[in-house]
Design an enzyme around this catalytic site. Structure first.
Site, PDB file in Angstrom:
ATOM      1  N   ASP A 191       0.828  -1.211   0.000  1.00 42.54           N
ATOM      2  CA  ASP A 191       0.000   0.000   0.000  1.00 42.54           C
ATOM      3  C   ASP A 191       0.866   1.266   0.000  1.00 42.54           C
ATOM      4  O   ASP A 191       1.594   1.501  -0.938  1.00 42.54           O
ATOM      5  CB  ASP A 191      -1.002  -0.037   1.157  1.00 42.54           C
ATOM      6  CG  ASP A 191      -1.942  -1.246   1.054  1.00 42.54           C
ATOM      7  OD1 ASP A 191      -1.969  -1.889  -0.008  1.00 42.54           O
ATOM      8  OD2 ASP A 191      -2.631  -1.566   2.027  1.00 42.54           O
ATOM      9  N   GLN A 192       0.811   2.028   1.091  1.00 40.06           N
ATOM     10  CA  GLN A 192       1.555   3.297   1.108  1.00 40.06           C
ATOM     11  C   GLN A 192       2.982   3.086   1.611  1.00 40.06           C
ATOM     12  O   GLN A 192       3.447   3.763   2.519  1.00 40.06           O
ATOM     13  CB  GLN A 192       0.851   4.342   1.994  1.00 40.06           C
ATOM     14  CG  GLN A 192      -0.451   4.870   1.429  1.00 40.06           C
ATOM     15  CD  GLN A 192      -1.638   3.971   1.747  1.00 40.06           C
ATOM     16  OE1 GLN A 192      -1.497   2.945   2.420  1.00 40.06           O
ATOM     17  NE2 GLN A 192      -2.809   4.338   1.271  1.00 40.06           N
TER      18      GLN A 192
END
Lengths: 722, 722
Positions: free
Chosen positions: A314-315
């Site tokens: 994800d991030q």
């Protein structure tokens, strides 16, 4: 034997206390987590287990960000290539983008940050020749050259968190609010993130472990006008961009970034692209910034006497677990999704953390756990591929995610996980953190080097790619092989030469990609170092189009080492006489039938001294060559299979001139492997297949014994010193 | 019907008068020839037939040339790539050359004419750093850079005529003297050639036709240290080089040629290389020189009231039948070997001669005419492939070569040739020099254009090449198809645009070759012209890697026209959704199963509007796209077969927007073709296969009738005007 416990993280959910306790005991779990969409009951939190809670620093607070939409993360986007048929041309910016995800940035002056490019010439269109129609999201180009294609590179805001968006669309969440992401680089957001974290830590005293999912910048994940994925790059830094980031970069570096540094002709700096110096500097710049900000969050967590762990996904952009700033972040652990042996090693080899954890598959979601389906199939496949890698470098913990209530309905699945969690703890108990026997050190050489350790040939985390799987198989093979592996870059070699610990260097990939290397092979210093090393006794393995760039009569710039080159159509006039496979060879002993995956066409031998090991369709797919004191092996492609893993292993031992050492901790049956831990006095024979196997096993002195293994079985034995 | 005679040339030999007369009558021969190694009896020469005699202007006079060995033809050769391991390096010049064929030229100063090149850097080695060991045929390089590869480009003399050498070695002629070739560019030779010709003409009054085999410069044919072919290029100008030629070139052009202009990194200016401006100027320069010298010989022949014909092969370099100087030579005819439809058209389309002649296969040599073999097999295959092309553009005469006494032993062969010579004359009788119906004009676009008419994708005359056959099939298909064909170059398009008569342009080949075009596709003027033409209604067909060069986000620079591009590894992150083949399409109607030959990997559609006609292994191999008013078709490869010929034909009609006109003079059965001659009022239906066929045949108004054809049969019918 008393039931062992520990090293396992269990997902739980509301109203599932009794069953959670039951499973916890059966799987020996010592930690409980929530997941995206689940919460933990107070009773659960009170159990004698660590409590992990997912934490999302940059989303889930629409009340905040909706007041500061100028602080959404940004991304440079490229319009469609648009053909001019006359001198005026209108380019639709969002034509093939998902308008629910993206807004054009009109806050910053387009003339300052956008680029309009004639893609036929490669020239920028002067800013006085174009203007923006803001209401229509269009750019009008005047004085266009008819029959040229044009693009507009423009800044956009990401107004829907791509991960939530993906889940939202995939699971058809209807009118559930879109979570708006925010950018830590911006002033309100920066303050908000730390305030919110502090408050949350105060409000959640029962949480032991904060599981960051993840930090600040999402990998590239952009959707098209139909709400479907348009492009995905697990390594993409595109969504870390902002005017603020670019301005800071300019101040520090003394030069400005432009749109083209990001959109990169529409390739968006895929890791398959040879990275430009500018892009590498940008990656470094963002990573440094992210590490500083991340450190602040980690410090807050530590101040609350909790652990801070990071989900690798994800991030995760800018955190770079194999980068230079990772140690400074001070994370306690990294957890990542285990897709196969390669992704397991990507997690387990991460330095500077106290422990690593793998989240195994299947995820407890209804797409797998539905009536009539057997989740054990995926679980077994996942475990057997991952186990090879665990036996080389274990993750410290394992776990699952999703709805436990779903998994609970599949008793055979619960049984199977009970079995593998026991097996996992048994592995740890036997090897006791000792290093396994390795026969040599192998270095994978490409443009990225250590930064992309176990991350080469990857488009998106453990997803199949037609043009990558025939190279990715190299990593998958190595992930469970009794060799040390490191990833080195061309810059490493140019700056520091080749470390004396390295036995074999692998260069693999399609020509012109960052993995093969492209124009770097015209750098004579690189060629000199490698030739000197090979002719001095080093081992070289090339897969696909190694060292490839058309230059001075060669396509493979190390054709002299390989003894083969690829015919690219220019030397068809030259007769090619060497087509006869060698009668027998160390590399192919016991290998029957070949699978080179996408394979490579038109490779031929330069001289009669080349050992041609496979020749079909008028071309070579496998060969070996003596080059001075060293050896080079060419392989047309190597998708993962037990047999190809064995082929690579034999190639490595041959290239290294270590044929005599192959039969140490070695199974003659390619479906089985042997992992020895001399310091702990134990060795394991594993059956990587789902059928029972008999393996002739060689011990550390080359003594042979026969081992019977159940399907997927593992047998531990003591090392006998004679 | 009275037996027709004429249009046929028969080989004869000594002591074979009666049989020659018999065969002559059966085959209707009106000309008799000798061959390499045979002579004609006086009785034969006295027959009522033209007498052809082979004439070799530049060999067969060792008594002359052995006194002037400095007048042998020359060639630039490249040594093996040789690796420096220290600062001194010795390069063996002749290590991989055939010393019976080649002598190093030490008469001209090596420092003036040779080049020593660091092939790792591409830099020349300064002349003070190398010296020649003449006795050993070696060059010593000092101050070499270790781990660099070096080559020496040197001038050599060709001391054995390559064609005689080939025959000598192949037929094991033992101590038969090696014929030493001589170079018309040199003073003694030049005088000798004309004197000898004059004398010969005086001495051979009974000869009607001088069959030059051939003139002055042999195509590249160089042998290796084992006496085997090392490289062969039917178009190679390498053996036209000499110090005298280079000096004259320098005087005229104002710049000097260098060794690298010839050895070209070891590629020797293969026609697959994008030709440099220098090389094209050299080809032109030599052609002009050769045409002047050739004209002198032709004039001598004409003064003797004989015809002068040229064999298109062997020393044909510089004559260039499709070049600008050919008309000035004044030849009466060209004769060439017929390998297939393409080579037939290469002969029959030659302008500026009174007639053309095809020498059919098999050649009457013992390699085919031996007991137990059936020469009819090759003869039939040869005739059926050639006949397609004859029906489009007939050669005026046909003939055979070799030992008639060998052929005579095979009565079925004699029967078969009787049949096809009759058929050949029948074709002429029916079409009476009228132009066949054509549905459109097709232009093949590459670097060479008209100069290499019917000569694209060729390494050596009608020989198979792994990397060419999938493109050569385009020519073979066109050679017998009811379309006009012309060959145009990129320069033609850049200078004159696209002629309004052209319906479809084909660009085909591997990327970076002269046939695809390479960097010319970065020339925006070219792209503009083609796009404007296509979008305005033109048809474009791309095969393999058309218009391909990696530039500004595209690989196929006309990807917008094709609607497809090739993924080269940089945009793997971009989702590719368009994989669904069209439900039915004009192009593939009646086509079942595909053969794309070597095919092409990783081609994908850019948008949903593309008609995908074949999709397998995750890639497109056949597609069509509307581009403005025009259409473009992509084909991954097109080896010749009746079905692929049909596929190309349907693609052409589709690309041209002439679907409605396909069913004119058209056979629904792909094994059969229809050729109509409106001016002569006749049409032929031919069965190109070796099995009987039934064909639904459409006439010029699209009216259908059924035709039954014997194996390989041809049926002539009158065109009915309703």
């Amino acid at each position: 034997m008393t039931k062992q416990a520990g090293r396992v993280t269990l997902p739980s959910e509301e109203g599932f206390v009794k069953e959670t306790i039951e499973i916890m005991e059966r799987w020996g779990a010592d930690a409980i987590r929530d997941s995206d969409g689940t919460l933990l009951d107070a009773e659960i939190k009170a159990l004698d287990a660590k409590i992990y809670t997912a934490y999302f620093p940059t989303r889930g607070h629409n009340e905040f960000i909706s007041r500061h939409m100028e602080e959404c993360p940004q991304i440079y986007l490229l319009s469609d290539y648009t053909l001019a048929r006359e001198t005026e041309l209108t380019v639709d910016l969002l034509q093939s983008y998902y308008k629910e995800q993206l807004d054009v940035d009109y806050l910053h002056d387009p003339k300052a940050y956008w680029q309009v490019t004639d893609r036929t010439t490669g020239q920028l269109v002067p800013e006085q020749h174009w203007h923006v129609l803001e209401q229509e999201h269009k750019v009008v180009i005047r004085q266009a050259l008819p029959w040229h294609e044009y693009t507009v590179s423009f800044l956009a805001y990401i107004k829907w968190d791509p991960v939530q968006m993906y889940n939202h669309i995939t699971n058809d969440w209807g009118d559930k609010p879109h979570e708006i992401p925010f950018d830590v680089k911006q002033p309100h957001t920066n303050a908000f993130i730390y305030e919110t974290m502090k408050q949350w830590l105060q409000d959640n005293p029962e949480v032991d472990v904060v599981r960051f999912t993840t930090f600040f910048y999402q990998f590239s994940l952009v959707f098209n006008q139909y709400g479907k994925e348009k492009f995905v790059d697990w390594f993409g830094y595109g969504a870390s961009v902002s005017v603020a980031m670019m301005e800071d970069f300019r101040k520090e570096k003394g030069y400005a970034l432009t749109a083209e540094d990001f959109v990169d002709q529409g390739y968006y700096n895929s890791t398959f692209r040879v990275p430009s110096k500018t892009y590498l500097e940008y990656v470094d710049f963002v990573s440094r910034f992210v590490s500083v900000e991340t450190r602040k969050l980690v410090d807050l967590v530590h101040e609350s006497k909790k652990e801070a762990i990071m989900f690798l996904g994800d991030q995760w952009i800018g955190v770079e677990p194999y980068g230079p700033y990772f140690e400074s972040v001070g994370l306690d652990a990294v957890v990542g999704s285990v897709g196969d042996g390669t992704t397991l090693r990507m997690i387990s080899d991460i330095p500077h953390v106290k422990y690593t954890e793998g989240r195994f598959l299947p995820y407890f979601f209804p797409d797998v756990f539905f009536e009539g389906n057997d989740p054990v199939i995926e679980a077994r496949q996942n475990w057997l591929t991952a186990r090879r890698a665990i036996l080389r470098k274990p993750i410290d913990r394992m776990g699952y995610g999703g709805y436990l209530s779903l998994a609970y309905k599949f008793p055979e699945f619960v049984d199977y996980v009970e079995q593998i969690t026991d097996e996992f703890r048994e592995i740890h108990a036997h090897i006791r953190r000792s290093k396994p026997y390795t026969g040599m050190k192998v270095a994978v050489l490409n443009c990225w080097g250590a930064l992309r350790t176990w991350q080469a040939f990857t488009v998106a985390h453990s997803l199949y790619s037609k043009q990558a799987y025939s190279y990715y198989g190299i990593l998958e093979s190595l992930s469970g092989m009794n060799v040390d592996v490191e990833f080195i870059s061309f810059d490493d070699v140019l700056e520091r030469g080749i470390d004396s610990s390295i036995d074999v260097i692998i260069n693999a990939g399609d020509a012109a990609t960052a993995f093969s290397g492209g124009d770097v092979w015209k750098n004579t210093a690189l060629v000199e170092v490698l030739r000197e090393w090979v002719y001095g006794g080093g081992g070289l393995i090339g897969v696909g189009e190694p060292a490839a760039v058309s230059h001075q009569g060669r396509f493979f710039q190390l054709a002299d080492c390989f003894g083969v080159d690829k015919e690219t159509g220019f030397s068809l006039s030259t007769d090619k006489y060497f087509t006869q496979p060698a009668a027998g060879h160390f590399i192919t002993e016991g290998i029957s039938g070949f699978d080179f995956g996408e394979s490579m066409k038109n490779v031929y031998a330069l001289h009669s001294g080349v050992d041609i090991l496979e020749y079909s369709r008028g071309e070579i797919h496998l060969s070996a060559n003596q080059a001075g004191e060293g050896r080079a092996v060419y392989i047309a492609g190597l998708p993962y299979s037990p047999q190809n893993s064995r082929l690579l292993m034999r190639s490595l031992y041959y290239a290294a001139g270590k044929e005599a050492e192959l039969h140490r901790w070695y199974s003659a049956n390619p479906s089985c492997e042997v992992h020895a831990y001399p310091a702990s006095g134990m060795y394991a024979v594993v059956n990587n297949s789902q059928e029972p196997q008999t393996a002739a096993v060689y011990d550390g002195q080359g003594k042979l014994s026969e081992v019977q293994l159940a399907a997927g079985g593992i047998v531990w034995q003591e090392i006998r010193e004679d």
